[in-house]
Design a protein around this motif. Structure first.
Motif, short mmCIF file in Angstrom:
data_model
loop_
_atom_site.label_atom_id
_atom_site.label_comp_id
_atom_site.label_asym_id
_atom_site.label_seq_id
_atom_site.Cartn_x
_atom_site.Cartn_y
_atom_site.Cartn_z
N GLN A 1 1.15 -1.32 -0.15
CA GLN A 1 0.19 -0.05 -0.05
C GLN A 1 0.82 1.00 0.12
OE1 GLN A 1 -2.33 2.89 3.22
NE2 GLN A 1 -3.94 0.51 2.56
N PHE A 2 0.38 2.24 -1.13
CA PHE A 2 1.43 3.61 -1.03
C PHE A 2 0.32 3.92 -0.31
CE2 PHE A 2 3.28 3.34 -5.14
CZ PHE A 2 3.71 2.19 -5.47
N GLU A 3 1.01 4.66 1.21
CA GLU A 3 0.33 5.05 1.97
C GLU A 3 -0.35 6.61 1.14
OE1 GLU A 3 0.43 5.48 6.08
OE2 GLU A 3 2.53 5.10 5.76
N ARG A 4 -2.45 6.33 1.40
CA ARG A 4 -2.91 7.53 0.56
C ARG A 4 -2.83 7.37 -0.24
NH1 ARG A 4 -0.79 12.80 1.15
NH2 ARG A 4 -3.20 13.28 1.34
N VAL A 5 -2.58 6.36 -1.28
CA VAL A 5 -2.79 6.22 -2.82
C VAL A 5 -3.05 5.22 -3.54
CG1 VAL A 5 -1.26 6.61 -5.07
CG2 VAL A 5 -0.21 8.08 -3.06
N GLY A 6 -3.21 4.00 -2.52
CA GLY A 6 -3.80 2.76 -3.40
C GLY A 6 -2.78 1.55 -3.03
N TYR A 7 -3.28 0.37 -3.77
CA TYR A 7 -2.00 -0.49 -3.37
C TYR A 7 -1.20 -0.96 -5.31
CZ TYR A 7 -5.05 -1.58 0.77
OH TYR A 7 -5.54 -1.49 1.85
N PHE A 8 -0.47 -0.77 -4.12
CA PHE A 8 0.60 -1.58 -6.26
C PHE A 8 1.30 -2.78 -6.07
CE2 PHE A 8 -0.20 2.92 -5.37
CZ PHE A 8 -0.86 3.67 -6.57
N HIS A 9 1.41 -3.40 -6.93
CA HIS A 9 2.04 -4.44 -7.19
C HIS A 9 3.52 -4.60 -8.46
CE1 HIS A 9 1.67 -9.01 -6.98
NE2 HIS A 9 1.46 -9.14 -9.35
N VAL A 10 3.90 -5.05 -7.81
CA VAL A 10 5.32 -5.34 -8.15
C VAL A 10 4.92 -6.02 -9.64
CG1 VAL A 10 7.79 -6.03 -8.25
CG2 VAL A 10 7.42 -5.18 -6.48
N ASP A 11 5.77 -5.54 -10.94
CA ASP A 11 4.87 -6.18 -12.18
C ASP A 11 5.85 -6.56 -12.33
OD1 ASP A 11 3.64 -5.98 -14.64
OD2 ASP A 11 5.52 -6.58 -15.16
N ALA A 12 5.79 -8.34 -13.19
CA ALA A 12 6.18 -9.56 -13.73
C ALA A 12 8.24 -8.70 -14.15
CB ALA A 12 5.01 -10.30 -14.46
N ASP A 13 7.28 -8.33 -15.55
CA ASP A 13 8.44 -7.39 -15.78
C ASP A 13 9.07 -6.69 -15.38
OD1 ASP A 13 7.91 -8.62 -17.74
OD2 ASP A 13 6.80 -6.84 -18.90
N SER A 14 9.28 -5.65 -13.64
CA SER A 14 9.90 -5.34 -12.96
C SER A 14 11.33 -5.71 -12.83
CB SER A 14 9.54 -5.04 -12.15
OG SER A 14 10.16 -4.37 -11.14
N ARG A 15 12.46 -5.17 -13.34
CA ARG A 15 13.88 -5.48 -13.04
C ARG A 15 14.44 -4.35 -12.30
NH1 ARG A 15 12.57 -9.13 -13.97
NH2 ARG A 15 11.99 -10.09 -16.23
N ALA A 16 15.37 -4.51 -10.83
CA ALA A 16 15.77 -3.99 -9.65
C ALA A 16 16.41 -3.23 -10.60
CB ALA A 16 17.12 -4.61 -8.82
N GLU A 17 16.75 -2.94 -12.06
CA GLU A 17 17.68 -1.21 -12.27
C GLU A 17 16.49 -0.50 -13.12
OE1 GLU A 17 17.97 -4.46 -13.19
OE2 GLU A 17 17.70 -4.75 -15.19
N HIS A 18 15.55 -1.42 -12.99
CA HIS A 18 14.00 0.15 -13.60
C HIS A 18 13.01 -0.87 -12.80
CE1 HIS A 18 11.39 1.53 -16.44
NE2 HIS A 18 10.74 0.92 -16.82
N LEU A 19 12.30 -0.72 -12.20
CA LEU A 19 11.18 -0.87 -11.04
C LEU A 19 9.78 -0.58 -11.72
CD1 LEU A 19 12.09 -0.46 -7.22
CD2 LEU A 19 12.03 -2.27 -8.54
N ILE A 20 8.75 -1.64 -11.85
CA ILE A 20 7.62 -1.37 -12.14
C ILE A 20 6.60 -1.54 -11.16
CG2 ILE A 20 6.49 -1.28 -14.80
CD1 ILE A 20 8.75 -2.34 -15.56
N PHE A 21 6.24 -0.64 -11.40
CA PHE A 21 4.54 -1.69 -10.50
C PHE A 21 3.26 -1.21 -11.50
CE2 PHE A 21 5.79 -1.69 -5.75
CZ PHE A 21 7.27 -1.15 -5.86
N ASN A 22 2.29 -1.96 -10.83
CA ASN A 22 0.74 -2.08 -11.26
C ASN A 22 -0.05 -1.09 -10.19
OD1 ASN A 22 1.38 -2.63 -14.23
ND2 ASN A 22 1.67 -4.73 -13.29
N ARG A 23 -0.39 -0.31 -10.23
CA ARG A 23 -1.78 0.41 -9.56
C ARG A 23 -3.17 -1.36 -9.71
NH1 ARG A 23 -5.09 5.40 -9.19
NH2 ARG A 23 -5.67 4.81 -11.02
N THR A 24 -2.62 -1.88 -8.15
CA THR A 24 -3.60 -2.98 -8.02
C THR A 24 -5.19 -1.83 -7.97
OG1 THR A 24 -2.01 -4.33 -7.37
CG2 THR A 24 -3.95 -4.79 -6.66
#
Ligand code: ATP
Ligand code: MG
Length: 563
Positions: free
Chosen positions: A524-547
């Motif tokens: 949970q990003f406080e006050r914003v929503g729930y976010f899920h680390v995408d399957a394509d996310s990498r340490a050097e390029h993080l990708i989150f999906n807003r759930t």
């Protein structure tokens, strides 16, 4: 919001099962099956059917088979078989060693077809597809008999054998059940049992060039598996007489078909054929695009199996059509994530904020609560420094009196840290805001004498020097209309696709605890929503999906972010 649901009444299928058990109808056995056709990925409607079939088996100490209804090789594929298994497992159900395929019954089905021919109840017909349709009649007009209907048994046996042997062209002949061309139910007007189709089957290869129709397969497969309650959706209600006719005519074990209403969800579609169309036409990125109502899409987006099961339980099982509001599903997701998702701070659309009276080079570790719903989740430290980022939507230069976030000359509390005051707004040449200059009250931190001082608003923040960069993908509804099929004449449902269903924010700033976080996790990003680390996310390029957003509805989120 997290109150447990009250115990519910038995649904009508449970009532049938309990009556059957009392009457000793199936010797107290409950055997169900989930019968997907492997021609696409499973969607939320299938989840309902899975929860129902596996759930009833669990509840009544029975068993549920997984059976692939693979009688239409032109559209089926091993990829779909694999995805279906992965999705059911992910939802939390197990079919043991009963992974079954209708194609395993092709020999038996053929033998049964021969049996019906011998009994004078099936014949080989040479009408073309178009003629067959014409002869069939309509709801208001009776059909007429095919000129081939009264062939002698021997001739039918010979022709059917030759159909199987590949002597005839695709579509040139069918095997039909001899029932009644004037029957009020069109499904009983001599339905086709077999057609000729030279298509390689994903399991039987080139072994067959005739394939049984769904109606000639489904009931007999249930029968072979000694299914007790064969649960299907309402559109099969008027196929039930045919289901029964085949079982009775073949004089085989006869399961009971029970129909329930399929799940329809607002703002999306649950048709595999149309979902496939969205994939192949590139309107979405694939079957598992987080905007898709597929199980794999929901998984990628961060929906949990628990929340989907809870949703299916909550909407219940009925005999009449209805459309469930998308927010019911989203609420189930929120409720579960509220319990389990660790809290962090993340800034989606950053503005720089400098605290002029905070010592340069100083870093303080602020103590933050990981999950207020779960004390055992503990606390963590979040670095605080002179230069921060806050969200654009938490600042307004000109703000109405009731605006409790930051405004020029106003005060706000930074979550887990100090009260600050906005002293000045520095602009770029184009008039956009470059940074906010603020002061802080050193006495207002937790543990200090002024900690209890109240200001109306609290906002989240991230220390600029420590922040982790991320891309965040915001999803909106896939369609702009509650009913995507509501179109003007001549248009198709795709005109209702939402052109703004995906918004990518590429300069988000997250607290350092998220550095290198692995895919599959949800926060949970406080006050914003729930976010899920995408399957394509990498340490050097993080990708989150807003759930899903927080309590706010989508609409509310939109008006907020547009300001
Ligand atoms: P689609 O129209 O999406 O292709 P289908 O019924 O043809 O769906 P199947 O693979 O045959 O897809 O479905 C497997 C099982 O799931 C069937 O028992 C079917 O009745 C059930 N099912 C499919 N869609 C829904 C739905 N929207 N709600 C509830 N059950 C469904
Ligand atoms: Mg189907």
């Amino acid at each position: 919001m997290t109150e447990p649901d009250a115990p519910r009444k038995l649904n009508f299928i449970e009532q049938i099962i309990e009556q059957d058990n009392e009457a000793g109808k199936w010797d107290g056995r409950v055997q169900t099956r989930f019968p997907p056709e492997p021609n696409g990925y499973l969607h939320i409607g299938h989840a309902k059917s899975i929860c129902l079939n596996f759930g009833l088996a669990e509840k009544y100490n029975g068993r549920c088979n997984l059976r692939f209804d693979d009688t239409n090789p032109a559209k089926e594929d091993q990829e779909y078989v694999d995805s279906i298994k992965a999705d059911i497992r992910w939802l939390g159900f197990d079919w043991g060693d009963r992974e079954l395929f209708a194609s395993d019954y092709f020999d038996q089905l053929y033998a049964w077809a021969v049996q019906l021919i011998q009994a004078g109840q099936a014949y080989v017909c040479e009408l073309t597809a178009e003629q067959t349709r014409e002869y069939r009649g309509t709801l208001t007009e009776p059909g007429k008999n095919s000129p081939f209907r009264d062939r002698p048994v021997e001739e039918n046996l010979d022709l059917f054998q030759r159909m199987k042997a590949g002597e005839f062209a695709d579509g040139s002949r069918t095997l039909r059940a001899k029932i009644e061309m004037t029957h009020p139910n069109l499904n009983l007007r001599d339905p086709v049992m077999y057609r000729i189709l030279r298509v390689v089957h994903h399991r039987t290869g080139e072994q067959w060039c005739i394939y049984p129709m769904y109606d000639f397969t489904h009931g007999q497969s249930d029968s072979l598996e000694r299914v007790t309650h064969s649960i299907c959706t309402l559109e099969f209600e008027n196929h039930r007489p045919l289901y029964d006719w085949y079982c009775d005519s073949l004089d085989i074990y006869h399961p009971q078909q029970i129909e329930f209403a399929r799940l329809n969800l607002s703002f999306t579609i649950t048709s595999k054929r149309k979902l496939l169309e969205l994939v192949t036409s590139g309107h979405v990125r694939g079957w598992d695009d987080p905007r898709m109502p597929t199980i794999s899409g929901m998984r990628r987006r961060g929906y949990t199996p628990e929340s989907i099961r809870q949703f299916c339980e909550r909407i219940g099982v009925a005999k009449f059509h209805s459309v469930i509001d998308m927010t019911v599903l989203e609420n189930s997701v929120r409720e579960h994530l509220n319990q389990v998702a660790p809290r962090v701070m993340g800034v989606l659309r950053p503005i720089k904020l400098v605290i002029d009276n905070y010592p340069e080079g100083q870093v303080e570790e602020m103590v933050a609560v990981n999950n207020p719903e779960d004390e055992s989740a503990g606390t963590r430290q979040v670095p605080f420094s002179r230069v921060l980022y806050i969200d654009q939507e938490d600042f307004r230069e000109e703000a109405p009196r009731k605006y409790f976030r930051l405004k020029r000359g106003g005060e706000v509390r930074l979550r887990y840290a100090y009260i600050i005051k906005c002293e000045d707004v520095i602009k770029n040449e184009d008039g956009s805001i470059r940074e906010l200059r603020c002061s802080y009250d050193p006495d207002s931190k937790s543990g200090m004498p002024g900690a209890g001082r109240k200001v109306k608003g609290t906002i989240h923040w991230v220390s600029a020097e420590h922040a982790v960069d991320a891309e965040v993908r915001l999803y909106d509804r896939l369609f702009v209309k509650e009913n995507p099929y509501d179109v003007a004449e001549g248009e198709d449902y795709k005109v209702n696709l939402n052109p703004a269903s995906l918004e990518t924010l590429s300069a988000c700033k997250l607290e350092p605890a998220l550095a290198g976080v692995g895919s599959g996790r949800t926060f949970q990003f406080e006050r914003v929503g729930y976010f899920h680390v995408d399957a394509d996310s990498r340490a050097e390029h993080l990708i989150f999906n807003r759930t899903v957003s927080l309590r706010d509805s989508w609409a509310k989120f939109e008006t907020r972010s547009k300001k």
